[in-house]
Write a protein that holds these residues in place. Structure first.
Motif, PDB file in Angstrom:
ATOM      1  N   ASP A   1       0.904  -1.249   0.179  1.00  0.00           N
ATOM      2  CA  ASP A   1      -0.046  -0.028  -0.367  1.00  0.00           C
ATOM      3  C   ASP A   1       0.664   1.282  -0.139  1.00  0.00           C
ATOM      4  OD1 ASP A   1      -2.475  -1.399   2.207  1.00  0.00           O
ATOM      5  OD2 ASP A   1      -2.162  -1.630   0.059  1.00  0.00           O
ATOM      6  N   GLU A   2       1.959   1.038   0.502  1.00  0.00           N
ATOM      7  CA  GLU A   2       2.935   2.226   0.713  1.00  0.00           C
ATOM      8  C   GLU A   2       3.772   2.649  -0.447  1.00  0.00           C
ATOM      9  OE1 GLU A   2       4.806   2.199   4.424  1.00  0.00           O
ATOM     10  OE2 GLU A   2       2.912   1.860   5.559  1.00  0.00           O
ATOM     11  N   GLY A   3       3.663   1.578  -1.584  1.00  0.00           N
ATOM     12  CA  GLY A   3       4.635   1.776  -2.586  1.00  0.00           C
ATOM     13  C   GLY A   3       5.983   1.470  -2.567  1.00  0.00           C
ATOM     14  N   ARG A   4       6.336   0.732  -1.373  1.00  0.00           N
ATOM     15  CA  ARG A   4       7.813   0.385  -1.295  1.00  0.00           C
ATOM     16  C   ARG A   4       8.226  -0.629  -2.292  1.00  0.00           C
ATOM     17  NH1 ARG A   4       5.102  -0.499   3.613  1.00  0.00           N
ATOM     18  NH2 ARG A   4       4.995  -2.844   3.108  1.00  0.00           N
ATOM     19  N   ALA A   5       9.501  -0.173  -2.503  1.00  0.00           N
ATOM     20  CA  ALA A   5      10.369  -0.910  -3.843  1.00  0.00           C
ATOM     21  C   ALA A   5      10.575  -2.506  -3.287  1.00  0.00           C
ATOM     22  CB  ALA A   5      11.490  -0.221  -4.087  1.00  0.00           C
ATOM     23  N   THR A   6      10.112  -3.329  -4.099  1.00  0.00           N
ATOM     24  CA  THR A   6      10.371  -4.932  -4.023  1.00  0.00           C
ATOM     25  C   THR A   6      11.846  -5.088  -3.796  1.00  0.00           C
ATOM     26  OG1 THR A   6       8.384  -5.433  -4.877  1.00  0.00           O
ATOM     27  CG2 THR A   6       9.863  -7.075  -4.909  1.00  0.00           C
ATOM     28  N   PRO A   7      12.393  -5.894  -3.130  1.00  0.00           N
ATOM     29  CA  PRO A   7      13.867  -6.030  -2.715  1.00  0.00           C
ATOM     30  C   PRO A   7      14.238  -6.562  -4.097  1.00  0.00           C
ATOM     31  CG  PRO A   7      12.818  -6.484  -0.589  1.00  0.00           C
ATOM     32  CD  PRO A   7      11.654  -6.323  -1.695  1.00  0.00           C
ATOM     33  N   VAL A   8      15.546  -6.484  -4.654  1.00  0.00           N
ATOM     34  CA  VAL A   8      16.282  -7.449  -5.397  1.00  0.00           C
ATOM     35  C   VAL A   8      16.347  -8.612  -5.017  1.00  0.00           C
ATOM     36  CG1 VAL A   8      18.194  -7.498  -6.885  1.00  0.00           C
ATOM     37  CG2 VAL A   8      17.190  -5.073  -6.673  1.00  0.00           C
ATOM     38  N   PRO A   9      15.992  -9.693  -6.078  1.00  0.00           N
ATOM     39  CA  PRO A   9      16.264 -10.907  -5.409  1.00  0.00           C
ATOM     40  C   PRO A   9      17.696 -11.304  -5.234  1.00  0.00           C
ATOM     41  CG  PRO A   9      14.868 -10.885  -7.539  1.00  0.00           C
ATOM     42  CD  PRO A   9      15.249  -9.544  -7.173  1.00  0.00           C
ATOM     43  N   ALA A  10      18.197 -12.157  -4.266  1.00  0.00           N
ATOM     44  CA  ALA A  10      19.193 -12.442  -3.797  1.00  0.00           C
ATOM     45  C   ALA A  10      19.574 -13.615  -4.923  1.00  0.00           C
ATOM     46  CB  ALA A  10      19.270 -13.278  -2.699  1.00  0.00           C
ATOM     47  N   ALA A  11      21.020 -13.558  -4.966  1.00  0.00           N
ATOM     48  CA  ALA A  11      21.812 -14.610  -6.153  1.00  0.00           C
ATOM     49  C   ALA A  11      21.282 -16.058  -6.116  1.00  0.00           C
ATOM     50  CB  ALA A  11      23.150 -14.453  -6.219  1.00  0.00           C
ATOM     51  N   ASP A  12      20.895 -16.393  -4.793  1.00  0.00           N
ATOM     52  CA  ASP A  12      20.388 -17.889  -4.774  1.00  0.00           C
ATOM     53  C   ASP A  12      19.067 -18.038  -4.447  1.00  0.00           C
ATOM     54  OD1 ASP A  12      20.123 -16.454  -2.193  1.00  0.00           O
ATOM     55  OD2 ASP A  12      21.217 -18.087  -1.032  1.00  0.00           O
ATOM     56  N   SER A  13      18.208 -16.875  -4.898  1.00  0.00           N
ATOM     57  CA  SER A  13      17.013 -17.028  -4.810  1.00  0.00           C
ATOM     58  C   SER A  13      16.256 -17.976  -5.896  1.00  0.00           C
ATOM     59  CB  SER A  13      16.365 -15.595  -4.624  1.00  0.00           C
ATOM     60  OG  SER A  13      16.553 -15.044  -5.905  1.00  0.00           O
ATOM     61  N   ALA A  14      14.930 -18.196  -5.495  1.00  0.00           N
ATOM     62  CA  ALA A  14      14.010 -19.106  -6.548  1.00  0.00           C
ATOM     63  C   ALA A  14      13.860 -18.105  -7.927  1.00  0.00           C
ATOM     64  CB  ALA A  14      12.613 -19.527  -6.374  1.00  0.00           C
ATOM     65  N   ASP A  15      13.851 -16.809  -7.702  1.00  0.00           N
ATOM     66  CA  ASP A  15      13.809 -15.942  -8.587  1.00  0.00           C
ATOM     67  C   ASP A  15      14.853 -15.842  -9.765  1.00  0.00           C
ATOM     68  OD1 ASP A  15      11.028 -14.297  -8.124  1.00  0.00           O
ATOM     69  OD2 ASP A  15      12.208 -14.384  -6.245  1.00  0.00           O
ATOM     70  N   ALA A  16      16.022 -15.836  -9.028  1.00  0.00           N
ATOM     71  CA  ALA A  16      17.164 -15.860  -9.874  1.00  0.00           C
ATOM     72  C   ALA A  16      17.783 -17.107 -10.518  1.00  0.00           C
ATOM     73  CB  ALA A  16      18.400 -15.496  -8.908  1.00  0.00           C
ATOM     74  N   GLY A  17      17.314 -18.325  -9.783  1.00  0.00           N
ATOM     75  CA  GLY A  17      17.633 -19.515 -10.196  1.00  0.00           C
ATOM     76  C   GLY A  17      16.642 -20.139 -11.328  1.00  0.00           C
ATOM     77  N   PHE A  18      15.569 -19.614 -11.144  1.00  0.00           N
ATOM     78  CA  PHE A  18      14.605 -19.676 -12.407  1.00  0.00           C
ATOM     79  C   PHE A  18      15.079 -18.904 -13.585  1.00  0.00           C
ATOM     80  CE2 PHE A  18      10.756 -18.271 -14.651  1.00  0.00           C
ATOM     81  CZ  PHE A  18      10.405 -19.609 -15.174  1.00  0.00           C
TER      82      PHE A  18
END
Length: 210
Positions: A31-48
């Protein structure tokens, strides 16, 4: 007739830029428009992103191989559609990694982000589930006509099954909504193509491999 690879490269570059813009829009979270943290190198997002980019690259290569091995317009059209779709998606995945300033390769074995420890490529060259081995890719390049069509459809069915498994893992584990949305689209699109390829195999007196 081989279609120049330049068109796919340009499309991938365009979509990579679009992906970066999309990430900038999608990075507003809460709700406050906070920026989503950048995924870590070992995250599912980066691995995918890393693993699916590699997985997609083989599908593109396989599709261009079969376009040179058959004159069948149905198979050539499917191969072209798969090559263009997956080249564009690969550009988006690599664009996200660039935007996140994360490496495109990892020392961890493929699929680690899914809790799997898929063995590194051995002599057969199969990096991840569903991927063709070096021997299978070489065989596809030697076949012609109906034999090439059937083998391609079998290989691509296996490839899509592995891709769906990976994409479903991202839907469950990824945190970036844009990534989950892309993964859901991959699941739907590749499942549809698996059904289409089953019909195409039956029309050629063949079936997918168990």
């Amino acid at each position: 007739m081989r279609r120049p690879a330049l068109a796919g490269s340009v499309a991938a570059a365009v979509l990579a830029a679009a992906a970066a813009a999309g990430w900038a829009v999608a990075s507003a979270d809460g709700d406050e428009g906070r920026a989503t943290p950048v995924p870590a190198a070992d995250s599912a997002d980066a691995g995918f992103a890393r693993d699916m980019a590699v997985h997609h690259q083989q599908a593109v290569e396989m599709s261009y191989v079969v376009r040179d091995r058959t004159d069948d317009e149905e198979v050539r059209r499917l191969a072209y559609d798969i090559a263009q779709t997956q080249a564009n998606q690969r550009g988006m995945l690599l664009g996200w990694l660039d935007l996140w300033e994360l490496p495109k390769v990892s020392a961890d074995p493929p699929m680690s982000w899914m809790g799997m420890r898929h063995a590194p490529a051995g002599e057969d060259g199969a990096l991840m589930p569903g991927m063709a081995t070096d021997a299978e890719m070489a065989r596809l390049g030697r076949l012609n006509g109906k034999q090439a069509e059937v083998f391609y459809l079998q290989l691509m069915t296996d490839h899509h099954r592995g891709g769906v498994h990976m994409a479903e893992g991202c839907v469950r584990a990824c945190e970036v909504e844009a990534g989950r949305r892309l993964a859901r689209g991959m699941v739907e699109g590749q499942q549809s193509e698996i059904r289409l390829m089953a019909d195409m195999l039956r029309a050629r007196g063949a079936a997918a491999r168990p």
